[in-house]
Scaffold this active site. Sequence first.
Site, PDB file in Angstrom:
ATOM      1  N   ASP A 354       0.868  -1.185   0.000  1.00 50.08           N
ATOM      2  CA  ASP A 354       0.000   0.000   0.000  1.00 50.08           C
ATOM      3  C   ASP A 354       0.906   1.238   0.000  1.00 50.08           C
ATOM      4  OD1 ASP A 354      -2.278   1.613   0.271  1.00 50.08           O
ATOM      5  OD2 ASP A 354      -2.337   1.404   2.455  1.00 50.08           O
ATOM      6  N   GLU A 357       2.652   4.873  -4.090  1.00 51.14           N
ATOM      7  CA  GLU A 357       2.659   5.812  -5.236  1.00 51.14           C
ATOM      8  C   GLU A 357       3.996   6.547  -5.337  1.00 51.14           C
ATOM      9  OE1 GLU A 357       0.233   5.613  -2.883  1.00 51.14           O
ATOM     10  OE2 GLU A 357      -0.981   4.293  -4.151  1.00 51.14           O
ATOM     11  N   ASP A 432      -9.038   3.336  -2.498  1.00 48.55           N
ATOM     12  CA  ASP A 432     -10.045   3.778  -1.527  1.00 48.55           C
ATOM     13  C   ASP A 432     -11.335   4.237  -2.198  1.00 48.55           C
ATOM     14  OD1 ASP A 432      -8.177   3.181   0.347  1.00 48.55           O
ATOM     15  OD2 ASP A 432      -7.556   5.250   0.695  1.00 48.55           O
TER      16      ASP A 432
HETATM   17  O1  MIG Z   1      -3.655   6.185   4.621  1.00 54.98           O
HETATM   18  O2  MIG Z   1      -3.452   0.992   5.763  1.00 54.98           O
HETATM   19  O3  MIG Z   1      -5.933   2.147   0.429  1.00 54.98           O
HETATM   20  O4  MIG Z   1      -6.821  -0.062   1.885  1.00 54.98           O
HETATM   21  O5  MIG Z   1      -6.732   0.114   4.693  1.00 54.98           O
HETATM   22  C1  MIG Z   1      -4.469   5.050   4.496  1.00 54.98           C
HETATM   23  C2  MIG Z   1      -4.629   1.705   5.913  1.00 54.98           C
HETATM   24  C3  MIG Z   1      -3.612   3.836   4.282  1.00 54.98           C
HETATM   25  C4  MIG Z   1      -4.931   3.049   2.405  1.00 54.98           C
HETATM   26  C5  MIG Z   1      -5.390   1.819   1.687  1.00 54.98           C
HETATM   27  C6  MIG Z   1      -6.393   1.099   2.546  1.00 54.98           C
HETATM   28  C7  MIG Z   1      -5.769   0.750   3.873  1.00 54.98           C
HETATM   29  C8  MIG Z   1      -5.274   2.022   4.571  1.00 54.98           C
HETATM   30  N1  MIG Z   1      -4.323   2.718   3.695  1.00 54.98           N
END
Ligand code: MIG
Length: 618
Positions: A354, A357, A432
């Site tokens: 996650d 980017e 999200d």
């Molecule tokens: O700033 O890890 O898209 O699936 O649950 C949020 C917490 C960070 C974004 C991800 C989401 C995940 C969440 N993350």
Amino acid sequence: AVRIRLFFGVAPDLATTPAVLPQTKAVAVSLEETAREYRAVAAGGVAVAVDRERGIFSVFRANGETLFAGVDLFWDRDRSATLTAGMDEDSHFYGLGEKTGFLGKKGERYEMWNSDVYEPHVPDISALYQSIPLLIHFRSGGTGAAYGVFLDDPGRTAFDMRTSPDRYAIQSENGNLDLYVLEGPTLKDVVKRYAGLTGKPPMPPRWAIGYQQSRYSYMNEEEVLSIARTMREKRIPCDVIYLDIHYMDEYRVFTWDPERFPDPKGMMRQLKEMGFRVVPIVDPGVKQDPKYPVYVEGVREGYFCKKLEGETFIGNVWPGPSAFTDYTDDRAAKWWGDLHQFYIDHGIEGIWNDMNEPSVFNTASKTMDVDVVHANGGNPKTHGEWHNLYGMLMSKATYEGMARGLGGERPFVLTRAGYAGIQRYAAVWTGDNRSYWEHLAMSIPMVLNLGLSGVAFAGPDIGGFSHHASGELVARWTQAGALFPFCRNHSAIDTPHQEPWVYGERVEAICREYLGLRYRLMPYLYSLFYEATSTGLPIVRPLLLEYPEDANVANLCDQFLLGRDLLAAPILRPGTTARSVYLPEGEWLDFWTGERLEGGRFVLAQAPLEVMPLYVRA
Ligand code: MIG
């Protein structure tokens, strides 16, 4: 495919980016020169004509038919480049990976700049987490010819099919026009050629094709185990439980929180006995902490990204100030991959990437500074030039590290960010989204266009991530999602729980039935995954891919095909118990009743909450 490199001034780096696989086949090309143009003709393949004065080029098929019809080419003072090409009223556009909107991209303008977008994903959002700069131009009627243009530029780029009625524009902020024209002739051929260029997905482990349950976060061992037990008690088929950021010790990757997860090995043993796999989240940010071995080693060995002037780039993410591994450096990538032995030692075979980017909280750009330098084996690139590759190279390092550690078992990696070629390393979830009916509807074209852009293994957060879901929405989204390649229910912190049983027995029974259907279809699904590994064709398909000549399906995306033979028509609005379904030519069977239906027409399908209209090709 033909590669075309256009540059202004100094000849650029001619090496390909890591998106493109080494091409080994040599092709004989003949060159012709007239007063007006240069012409390169590949034996039996495409021809390229370049206007000697203006540099504008066009690409033709061997039979002389025009594919890419260059109109204009210019560089601005800031060195950004724009290329335009002809289109007309029969033009349709597809691909471009993970974008908002419908299946067809005519009338839209999108950018490629991997972005963490927590705001609702509405049509105004021009860039999300993935950047796949593949545009497919398809002309309906007549020959139905298709070609693709792949702009291999991991900086900020744009595709504009909106501004002009007779031409579309491809723009590159870095002036980096490294183009591949993929000649078709059919849509399927374009998709296959693109897979030949950027790769096919590996076969995932079978468990990763099963249903997966996630939550931000299951907060401790007890909660994880109780979710697992409830799945089994309630006979909801499920293979995977996810651990979101709270499993870590103050968000340090490659650690466990000693209070929430005091006995991870014991927990893993119990989950394994119940038949569950566990997939923990791994973010790129490494907490800046002189007592944290991962940070100390990364600094000592020079594995982290540095600013142009030499100091380590530090950005705020969940652990607070953090450093970011430079995955363009082979030594750093190998180090990162090997760190995953920590998870393998706990019996873990899948990783969730996650924030790659990368998302950064405290910079104005919300990402890494563009003057960070990526070492890239002595051929350095600024972050501005290679931003969109960051997430993919993280998942590559992860996939390869897991593969080294798993001794022949297939690894599974799930990623939020990616670039062209991401399919070689990871499945993609669409980030999200929200528990909106509109986002259920949009998840279909998003997954379909990802599939046309090489990413067969994709899916949304079923039920929606943020916002509160109703039971009806979860039932309808589970019906559709049960047939998506990646099938995971996930919900955000501070939203009501979203597991299949929280809305009462009726919704629970519907989820059980449709997730059960996914498992009944497992041999078919598994075969489709195998087909993707060998041809690059998508697993879920727009009807367009199988019936390109049918004018009714050019922008049809409220129904989809699973492979060639199953047609699903989910309900996408609340309080709706019937819908029109388009059956393409041929004969179709209602999956539930066995009724035979003649295709080539719209039918009205009855769809009480228990029913998602589903058809089998006769
Ligand atoms: O700033 O890890 O898209 O699936 O649950 C949020 C917490 C960070 C974004 C991800 C989401 C995940 C969440 N993350």
